[in-house]
Design a protein around this motif. Structure first.
Motif, short mmCIF file in Angstrom:
data_model
loop_
_atom_site.label_atom_id
_atom_site.label_comp_id
_atom_site.label_asym_id
_atom_site.label_seq_id
_atom_site.Cartn_x
_atom_site.Cartn_y
_atom_site.Cartn_z
N PHE A 114 23.61 45.89 68.38
CA PHE A 114 22.63 45.35 67.63
C PHE A 114 21.57 46.54 67.40
O PHE A 114 20.91 46.66 66.30
CB PHE A 114 21.99 44.30 68.52
N HIS A 115 20.94 47.20 68.38
CA HIS A 115 20.09 48.23 68.28
C HIS A 115 20.52 49.29 67.22
O HIS A 115 19.73 49.65 66.44
CB HIS A 115 20.15 48.90 69.80
N HIS A 116 21.83 49.87 67.23
CA HIS A 116 22.30 50.68 66.45
C HIS A 116 22.17 50.11 64.96
O HIS A 116 22.10 50.72 63.94
CB HIS A 116 23.59 51.32 66.81
N ALA A 117 22.73 48.96 64.92
CA ALA A 117 22.60 48.20 63.33
C ALA A 117 21.32 47.97 63.00
O ALA A 117 21.13 48.19 61.63
CB ALA A 117 23.22 46.85 63.64
N VAL A 118 20.21 47.67 63.76
CA VAL A 118 18.97 47.80 63.45
C VAL A 118 18.49 49.06 62.69
O VAL A 118 17.88 49.02 61.90
CB VAL A 118 18.06 47.31 64.57
N ARG A 119 18.90 49.92 63.61
CA ARG A 119 18.35 51.44 63.27
C ARG A 119 19.25 52.02 61.94
O ARG A 119 18.87 53.13 61.56
CB ARG A 119 18.21 52.19 64.49
N ASP A 120 20.22 51.18 61.77
CA ASP A 120 21.18 51.62 60.60
C ASP A 120 21.88 53.09 61.12
O ASP A 120 21.95 54.12 60.11
CB ASP A 120 20.34 51.85 59.30
N ALA A 121 21.93 53.15 62.52
CA ALA A 121 22.65 54.40 62.89
C ALA A 121 24.21 54.38 63.01
O ALA A 121 24.65 53.94 63.79
CB ALA A 121 22.02 54.52 64.40
N SER A 122 24.92 54.81 61.70
CA SER A 122 26.12 54.60 61.47
C SER A 122 26.95 55.27 62.71
O SER A 122 28.03 54.56 63.26
CB SER A 122 26.44 55.44 60.13
N ALA A 123 26.76 56.54 62.69
CA ALA A 123 27.59 57.29 64.05
C ALA A 123 27.70 56.48 65.26
O ALA A 123 28.50 56.42 65.88
CB ALA A 123 27.44 58.52 64.11
#
Length: 189
Positions: A114-123
């Motif tokens: 969820f955190h990475h999706a929010v930050r749009d941190a693809s890798a």
């Protein structure tokens, strides 16, 4: 085996726990309609509100999950069951991690996705998704991987076994999860 039945007697002491186990197994397999139907029959002894919360959060219905866990906690307090109160409180904290940034816990793989999706941190999201895929290979909780893909607005990967049966269909569930991400993006990153 002789004298053994598939289910405990309807009024037996362990019947509520057995029914809760059946709801849990249906949820584990991603059969949410069956899990919901079973959870609604549990009553206090079967910890129906906690079971309902366990179902609603998987659907991205955090308001319903929060209400269910709060009610479960209040019932446990009313009945003086400290362990059940603690379990309901832990589940409540987990659910609010998706809606309240102050409670988020990056130790949870799904909360991390969820955190990475929010930050749009693809890798970083790719790494979290890979880890989720690894830990759900046996089929149990495989819907976690679907939820993570919903959050990131990514297509579902092909997986062996039957797909999860969402209560309101895949698209509605996908939309709710992605809305949680976009709402968080609108706040602080």
């Amino acid at each position: 085996m002789r004298g053994c039945s598939a289910s405990p007697p309807a009024g037996g002491r362990l019947a509520p726990a057995a029914r809760r186990g059946l709801a849990h197994l249906a949820r584990l397999a991603g059969d949410f309609p069956t899990a919901l139907e079973t959870a609604r029959t549990l009553g206090w002894e079967g910890r129906h509100h906690r079971a309902l919360g366990d179902i609603w959060w998987t659907q991205g219905a955090m308001d319903r999950a929060t209400a269910a866990y709060e009610t479960a906690r209040a019932e446990a307090e009313q009945h003086g069951i400290a362990g059940e109160r603690a379990t309901a409180q832990a589940q409540l904290a987990f659910v609010t991690a998706f809606t309240d940034p102050q409670r988020a816990d990056d130790e949870l793989d799904l909360a991390l996705a969820f955190h990475h999706a929010v930050r749009d941190a693809s890798a970083a999201l790719d790494t979290a998704l890979s880890r989720l895929e690894d830990v759900t290979q046996g089929g149990d909780y495989s819907y976690y991987t679907a939820i993570a893909h919903f959050m990131a607005a990514r297509p579902l990967p092909a997986r062996p076994g039957p797909p999860a049966r969402w209560l309101n269909g895949e698209e509605a569930t996908r939309d709710r999860w992605h809305t949680l991400v976009t709402a968080r993006r609108g706040g602080t990153r």
